[in-house]
Each structure stands twice: as structure tokens, then as C-alpha cells.
Design a protein around this motif. Structure first.
Motif, PDB file in Angstrom:
ATOM      1  N   ILE A 143      37.372  50.239  42.268  1.00 42.77           N
ATOM      2  CA  ILE A 143      37.455  48.836  42.701  1.00 42.77           C
ATOM      3  C   ILE A 143      36.278  48.076  42.110  1.00 42.77           C
ATOM      4  CG2 ILE A 143      37.294  47.273  44.682  1.00 42.77           C
ATOM      5  CD1 ILE A 143      39.984  48.618  44.569  1.00 42.77           C
ATOM      6  N   VAL A 144      35.098  48.653  42.228  1.00 41.79           N
ATOM      7  CA  VAL A 144      33.896  48.009  41.690  1.00 41.79           C
ATOM      8  C   VAL A 144      34.008  47.842  40.176  1.00 41.79           C
ATOM      9  CG1 VAL A 144      31.398  48.228  41.399  1.00 41.79           C
ATOM     10  CG2 VAL A 144      32.453  48.879  43.567  1.00 41.79           C
ATOM     11  N   LYS A 145      34.512  48.869  39.492  1.00 45.86           N
ATOM     12  CA  LYS A 145      34.552  48.854  38.031  1.00 45.86           C
ATOM     13  C   LYS A 145      35.684  48.005  37.463  1.00 45.86           C
ATOM     14  CE  LYS A 145      32.306  53.351  37.560  1.00 45.86           C
ATOM     15  NZ  LYS A 145      32.441  54.758  37.100  1.00 45.86           N
ATOM     16  N   SER A 146      36.685  47.693  38.271  1.00 43.65           N
ATOM     17  CA  SER A 146      37.766  46.838  37.762  1.00 43.65           C
ATOM     18  C   SER A 146      37.216  45.467  37.389  1.00 43.65           C
ATOM     19  CB  SER A 146      38.872  46.697  38.814  1.00 43.65           C
ATOM     20  OG  SER A 146      38.381  46.020  39.960  1.00 43.65           O
ATOM     21  N   ASP A 147      37.845  44.839  36.407  1.00 40.56           N
ATOM     22  CA  ASP A 147      37.373  43.522  35.956  1.00 40.56           C
ATOM     23  C   ASP A 147      37.785  42.407  36.907  1.00 40.56           C
ATOM     24  OD1 ASP A 147      36.170  44.402  33.448  1.00 40.56           O
ATOM     25  OD2 ASP A 147      38.226  44.826  32.819  1.00 40.56           O
ATOM     26  N   SER A 148      38.939  42.552  37.525  1.00 35.71           N
ATOM     27  CA  SER A 148      39.441  41.535  38.448  1.00 35.71           C
ATOM     28  C   SER A 148      40.450  42.198  39.382  1.00 35.71           C
ATOM     29  CB  SER A 148      40.077  40.359  37.695  1.00 35.71           C
ATOM     30  OG  SER A 148      40.985  40.807  36.713  1.00 35.71           O
ATOM     31  N   LEU A 149      40.813  41.463  40.452  1.00 36.86           N
ATOM     32  CA  LEU A 149      41.720  42.013  41.458  1.00 36.86           C
ATOM     33  C   LEU A 149      42.792  41.005  41.828  1.00 36.86           C
ATOM     34  CD1 LEU A 149      39.211  43.594  44.038  1.00 36.86           C
ATOM     35  CD2 LEU A 149      40.707  44.871  42.482  1.00 36.86           C
ATOM     36  N   MET A 150      43.992  41.514  42.085  1.00 34.07           N
ATOM     37  CA  MET A 150      45.036  40.769  42.775  1.00 34.07           C
ATOM     38  C   MET A 150      45.278  41.496  44.086  1.00 34.07           C
ATOM     39  SD  MET A 150      46.353  38.044  41.311  1.00 34.07           S
ATOM     40  CE  MET A 150      44.873  37.441  40.502  1.00 34.07           C
ATOM     41  N   VAL A 151      44.935  40.868  45.188  1.00 37.30           N
ATOM     42  CA  VAL A 151      44.993  41.516  46.497  1.00 37.30           C
ATOM     43  C   VAL A 151      46.288  41.112  47.183  1.00 37.30           C
ATOM     44  CG1 VAL A 151      43.819  41.825  48.711  1.00 37.30           C
ATOM     45  CG2 VAL A 151      42.474  41.487  46.613  1.00 37.30           C
ATOM     46  N   LEU A 152      47.244  42.038  47.238  1.00 34.80           N
ATOM     47  CA  LEU A 152      48.558  41.786  47.829  1.00 34.80           C
ATOM     48  C   LEU A 152      48.582  42.423  49.216  1.00 34.80           C
ATOM     49  CD1 LEU A 152      50.898  42.630  44.784  1.00 34.80           C
ATOM     50  CD2 LEU A 152      49.474  40.606  45.182  1.00 34.80           C
ATOM     51  N   SER A 153      48.769  41.613  50.250  1.00 33.69           N
ATOM     52  CA  SER A 153      48.648  42.108  51.622  1.00 33.69           C
ATOM     53  C   SER A 153      49.901  41.819  52.428  1.00 33.69           C
ATOM     54  CB  SER A 153      47.442  41.456  52.314  1.00 33.69           C
ATOM     55  OG  SER A 153      46.259  41.639  51.562  1.00 33.69           O
ATOM     56  N   HIS A 154      50.363  42.842  53.135  1.00 34.32           N
ATOM     57  CA  HIS A 154      51.431  42.665  54.113  1.00 34.32           C
ATOM     58  C   HIS A 154      50.779  42.181  55.400  1.00 34.32           C
ATOM     59  CE1 HIS A 154      54.222  44.751  57.224  1.00 34.32           C
ATOM     60  NE2 HIS A 154      54.609  43.495  57.030  1.00 34.32           N
TER      61      HIS A 154
END
Length: 367
Positions: A143-154
């Protein structure tokens, strides 16, 4: 200043107005693509659902986000972390198999799966936060090393925080196993006076932290990992949470959520799915009847405003009579307190705003 929350309903009349098309327009309207650069390694953070659960986000909808990320020229991967409790996602092998069983294979979802905290949940990076409960938090390494995030939440109910949305997805979902334990440390179960000493919980405790003494069960708290397996296994329902501990528990979650995205300012987009709004987290191995009708999908770059808006929209709905709701069925009444009356999830929202994760003030923009 108010954050803008973009919203699409579920009314679909024709192929150009399908839920898939609506989700594409929501992604573009909320400008989520601006959070991603070409060649970014983009974590699509979601919850694959415990085996037996069926209310997790539809993999077909996840594929929409994956394809839109690829269109930008980035490289998406589906990701989550292993669970503290012993279930179908406690290690990466079982976790991957569960995800595939639930439809998150490459053929459907269109991206590889990376369990972000390693084989046994011990791949993590310390992130300094300097807040009330934690000076640093233990966030999954990938998670830290990823460049960006798309956080999909139910978006749904939750027995310990009232509700679960984007903030909880970051807090528990991005923490490695030691970080999950840190958050749960203050919220270990208690055994009530009705205990019959049957020993069921003792046999089911995954870390042998329970025993029988003088005809009743006893928890050895230094050994307890707060997985709460015993709550679900007690045949007499005499094991409970310490409800007074829920407020610091939620504050700890907010601090972990902030740490999960601290190094990604302007690089995280959030989408909440207000569908199958069940009383429980998708970590349970079942899916109870939804509390309210399906509502739609919402997106933003502000997780606090997004969860606040989702919370409000759920409460505006009429409650299902044959659901787990014991009260608060009328539109405008608090559905989450109607199920989990000992927990006020607004504590999580208030504290997340206090530490600077976002604002509870928002305006809705319908796509």
C-alpha cells in the motif's frame, strides 16, 4: 469549505444508462482520473469478502474502474490485507483463493491481485503520524509503495464502529496484522455472568487465549489478539464487546486511515457503493438482509465527506421491516443506531475531521 460528493442513482433505462455506464460517468465527473499518472502502479483497494459472504462489491463494477485506470496508461492491481481473525483470508494463499471464488479473477476483474501485507501479514512499513493514540502506524508495504490508490468501499453497518465505509477500508484494510492488533487492543471481548462453561469458545480460540476455570470461560488478555472469534462461536451469546472501548477504538481507526494515505496527497480517489447495505461487515461469513433499499454510488477525493454523505443518505431511507433493525425504521432516523445501539459511528467521522483527513461538510452533485 465544503467537499463535493458526486452521486449517481440506480435508475437504468437502456444500454447507454446501465449501471456500468453510470459508473463510468461518475468516475469522469468526479475527476478521479486526476489522481493517477501514466505508468502509476495503482492499488484498487477493496474487500474480497469472507467465504460465505455475498454482499461485497460486484467484480463487474470493479472491472469498470480497472479499465478506466488502464485507459489513463496506469497499471492497476486489486489489493487488500490479510485478516487478524482466523478465517478464509488469514494468509495470502487462502485470501487469493477466496477472492477468485468470489469472481475477482483476471478474466472478470481484469487485473492481478496483490495481497499488500505479504504471505502472513508481516510485510509492513512504519508510517509516522504523531497523533493522540499512535506516533507511528504499521501500514502494509505494498500500500505504501503503490503510486496511487482507488479506494472502493461497500458501505454497510459494522458492530464495532456503527458503519464501515472509506475510512474503515483504509484503517483496517491497509494495516498489516500487527497494526490491526494495535487498533483492536482496546476492544477485547468480555465474558458475561451467563457463561455456562461449555468450552466452545475455548476450543475455537485460534491462539489458545481462553480456558475454563471454576465452571466458566476465562480470557487470558495478554495472549488475546482481539479477533473476536469467540463472539460468533458462543452458543449462549454471553461474550460481548466492551462498549465503552468503542470510542477510542474508532479514534485509533481514524489515525490508521490517515497514516495509510499520508504519503499520497492528491493521489487517492474514493468510491462508496451504497448497495446491499447489510448490518455487518463483509468480514462475516454470511450476508444478512439489507437495512434499507439500494441507493446508488458516490465518489470523492475526501473520505470523510464521502462517508458522512453516505451515512446521511442511508439514514434518509425507510428501513426494511424484516431486517435486523430493532427501531429507527422511519426516514430520517439513524439506521446504524437501530442495529448497533451501543455504538455511535459519528465519533469516527468527528475524529477523522479533527486530525485533518477531510471535512464533514459536503455538497452533493448528481451525475
Amino acid at each position: 469549505m465544503k467537499s463535493t460528493i458526486y452521486f449517481t442513482d440506480l435508475v437504468s433505462r437502456g444500454k447507454d444508462d446501465s449501471k456500468v455506464k453510470k459508473l463510468e460517468r461518475l468516475f469522469d465527473g468526479a475527476r478521479l482520473g486526476e489522481m493517477i499518472q501514466e505508468n502509476d502502479l495503482v492499488g484498487i483497494k477493496l474487500h474480497f469478502g469472507e467465504e460465505g459472504n455475498d454482499s461485497y462489491i460486484n467484480p463487474v463494477f470493479v472491472r469498470v474502474i480497472v479499465d478506466l485506470v488502464r485507459k489513463i496508461g496506469a497499471k492497476p492491481f486489486l489489493t487488500d490485507t490479510n485478516t487478524l481473525y482466523y478465517g478464509s483470508r488469514h494468509n495470502s494463499i487462502d485470501h487469493l483463493e477466496t477472492a477468485i471464488k468470489h469472481g475477482f479473477d483476471y478474466a472478470v476483474a481484469g487485473a492481478p491481485i496483490v495481497i499488500a501485507d505479504g504471505l502472513y501479514g508481516d510485510h509492513w512499513v512504519p508510517v509516522e503520524v504523531g497523533l493522540k493514540h499512535f506516533k507511528e502506524v504499521k501500514i502494509a508495504g505494498d500500500i505504501v509503495k503503490s503510486d496511487s490508490l482507488m479506494v472502493l468501499s461497500h458501505f454497510k453497518g459494522h458492530g464495532m464502529s456503527g458503519f464501515g465505509g472509506a475510512i474503515k477500508n483504509l484503517a483496517m484494510g491497509c494495516a498489516a496484522a500487527p497494526g490491526k492488533l494495535e487498533q483492536h487492543e482496546c476492544a477485547k471481548p468480555t465474558i458475561g455472568s451467563a457463561c455456562t462453561g461449555c468450552g466452545t469458545c475455548v476450543d475455537k480460540c485460534p491462539v489458545s487465549a481462553m480456558s475454563l476455570s471454576h465452571g466458566r470461560a476465562v480470557i487470558e488478555y495478554p495472549d488475546c489478539i482481539a479477533c473476536n472469534n469467540c463472539l460468533d462461536t458462543c452458543p449462549d451469546s454471553c461474550i460481548e464487546l466492551d462498549w465503552e472501548a468503542m470510542e477510542p477504538f474508532m479514534e485509533k481507526m481514524a489515525e490508521y486511515a490517515w497514516g495509510a494515505v499520508k504519503n499520497k496527497e492528491g493521489q487517492v480517489g474514493y468510491v462508496n457503493f451504497l448497495l446491499n447495505i447489510t448490518p455487518d461487515c463483509d468480514c462475516v461469513s454470511w450476508s444478512d438482509r439489507p437495512l434499507v433499499p439500494d441507493i446508488g454510488v458516490m465518489a470523492s477525493n475526501d473520505p470523510v465527506a464521502l462517508d458522512q454523505a453516505s451515512y446521511d443518505l442511508v439514514n434518509q431511507q425507510p428501513g426494511h421491516e424484516n431486517s435486523l433493525l430493532t427501531h429507527s425504521h422511519a426516514p430520517g432516523e439513524n439506521k446504524f443506531r437501530g442495529v448497533w445501539e451501543n455504538v455511535d459511528g459519528r465519533v469516527l467521522l468527528e475524529y477523522a475531521q479533527e486530525i485533518g483527513m477531510g471535512t464533514r461538510d459536503y455538497k452533493l452533485s448528481k451525475i
